[in-house]
Design an enzyme around this catalytic site. Structure first.
Site, PDB file in Angstrom:
ATOM      1  N   GLU A   1      65.420  84.938 -30.033  1.00 26.27           N
ATOM      2  CA  GLU A   1      65.311  85.946 -28.973  1.00 26.27           C
ATOM      3  C   GLU A   1      64.074  86.823 -29.196  1.00 26.27           C
ATOM      4  O   GLU A   1      63.325  87.120 -28.255  1.00 26.27           O
ATOM      5  CB  GLU A   1      66.573  86.801 -28.970  1.00 26.27           C
TER       6      GLU A   1
ATOM      7  N   ASP B   1      61.032  86.904 -26.518  1.00 22.65           N
ATOM      8  CA  ASP B   1      60.619  88.152 -25.875  1.00 22.65           C
ATOM      9  C   ASP B   1      59.105  88.314 -25.949  1.00 22.65           C
ATOM     10  O   ASP B   1      58.451  88.695 -24.969  1.00 22.65           O
ATOM     11  CB  ASP B   1      61.315  89.332 -26.544  1.00 22.65           C
TER      12      ASP B   1
ATOM     13  N   ASP C   1      69.473  87.922 -23.351  1.00 20.85           N
ATOM     14  CA  ASP C   1      69.074  87.506 -24.703  1.00 20.85           C
ATOM     15  C   ASP C   1      69.018  85.983 -24.815  1.00 20.85           C
ATOM     16  O   ASP C   1      68.144  85.432 -25.487  1.00 20.85           O
ATOM     17  CB  ASP C   1      70.051  88.061 -25.741  1.00 20.85           C
TER      18      ASP C   1
ATOM     19  N   GLU D   1      65.764  84.631 -23.397  1.00 20.02           N
ATOM     20  CA  GLU D   1      64.655  84.843 -24.331  1.00 20.02           C
ATOM     21  C   GLU D   1      64.755  83.898 -25.521  1.00 20.02           C
ATOM     22  O   GLU D   1      63.731  83.377 -25.993  1.00 20.02           O
ATOM     23  CB  GLU D   1      64.650  86.298 -24.807  1.00 20.02           C
TER      24      GLU D   1
END
Length: 228
Positions: free
Chosen positions: A47, A51, A120, A123
């Site tokens: 994650e 991101d 989440d 990502e």
């Protein structure tokens, strides 16, 4: 995982070389914690990576696509595109919510529909895709899934209550606006945050949400309702 692999191949022409990466991306911490003896990896590290690559690709896209937009306007639009609720929507669009592995408690409490978990997850998938296929494949995937919605102006219609509140309060000069978490309730897998807004050290509103970001938006929305 076989159904997920077929979904990725059929709709996005993506086939993972490293199946463990894909499985880790779809493993929530609650599932890993319930199966500690199996030493299962969860998706939080992926994650983090996802991101970063998402921010980079969307920033590059906005910079090239909107040469007339100022830095502040691009930042606002980017924040709308990559916000938790938006990413959760993309997870559902890709049917990722069907395949995530959740612990029993998280499953029972509605975790499969929770924006924090689905955002989440999206990502984490990007992070796994980056490691397995490289940044260009991530870019191609986002061009299919996210960019068409940007082109339609979907995210310019999204209400950012925090920005609206800041613009309203600072219309006649700088004012100190502070968001503070004043309470947390519930188990780790289903927390609810209570956030208060302080303006020049005076509390003006509170809000609740399943994440700090959602609670802040709720508090800002409540403040605007009180002020306008």
């Amino acid at each position: 995982m076989k159904d997920l692999e077929l979904q990725l191949k059929t709709h996005f022409n993506i086939t993972f070389e490293n199946q463990e990466l894909l499985e880790t991306a779809f493993t929530h911490t609650s599932y890993a914690n319930e199966h500690r003896l199996l030493n299962i990896s969860h998706n939080e590290r992926l994650e983090f990576l996802g991101d970063a690559v998402l921010q980079l690709i969307i920033s590059e896209y906005l910079f090239s696509r909107y040469p007339e937009k100022a830095e502040g306007d691009m930042s606002k639009l980017r924040s709308m595109i990559v916000r938790e609720e938006s990413l959760a929507g993309f997870s559902k669009f890709c049917h990722f919510d069907r395949y995530i592995k959740l612990g029993k408690g998280e499953e029972k409490s509605g975790g499969r529909d929770r924006a924090t978990i689905l955002g989440d997850l999206f990502e984490a998938f990007l992070g796994a895709l980056l490691l397995d296929k490289g940044v260009e494949t991530v870019r191609q995937f986002l061009n299919k899934v996210m960019i068409p919605q940007v082109e339609k102006g979907t995210f310019e219609k999204v209400k950012d209550y925090k920005t609206c509140l800041q613009e309203h309060l600072q219309a006649h000069g700088d004012i100190l606006i502070d968001y503070q978490v004043i309470d947390e309730n519930g188990p780790a897998h289903a927390k609810e945050f209570n956030v208060a807004i302080f303006v020049n050290d005076k509390q003006i509103s509170q809000g609740k949400g399943r994440s700090k970001k959602l609670a802040e938006q709720d508090a800002a929305k409540n403040a605007l309702n009180n002020l306008l």
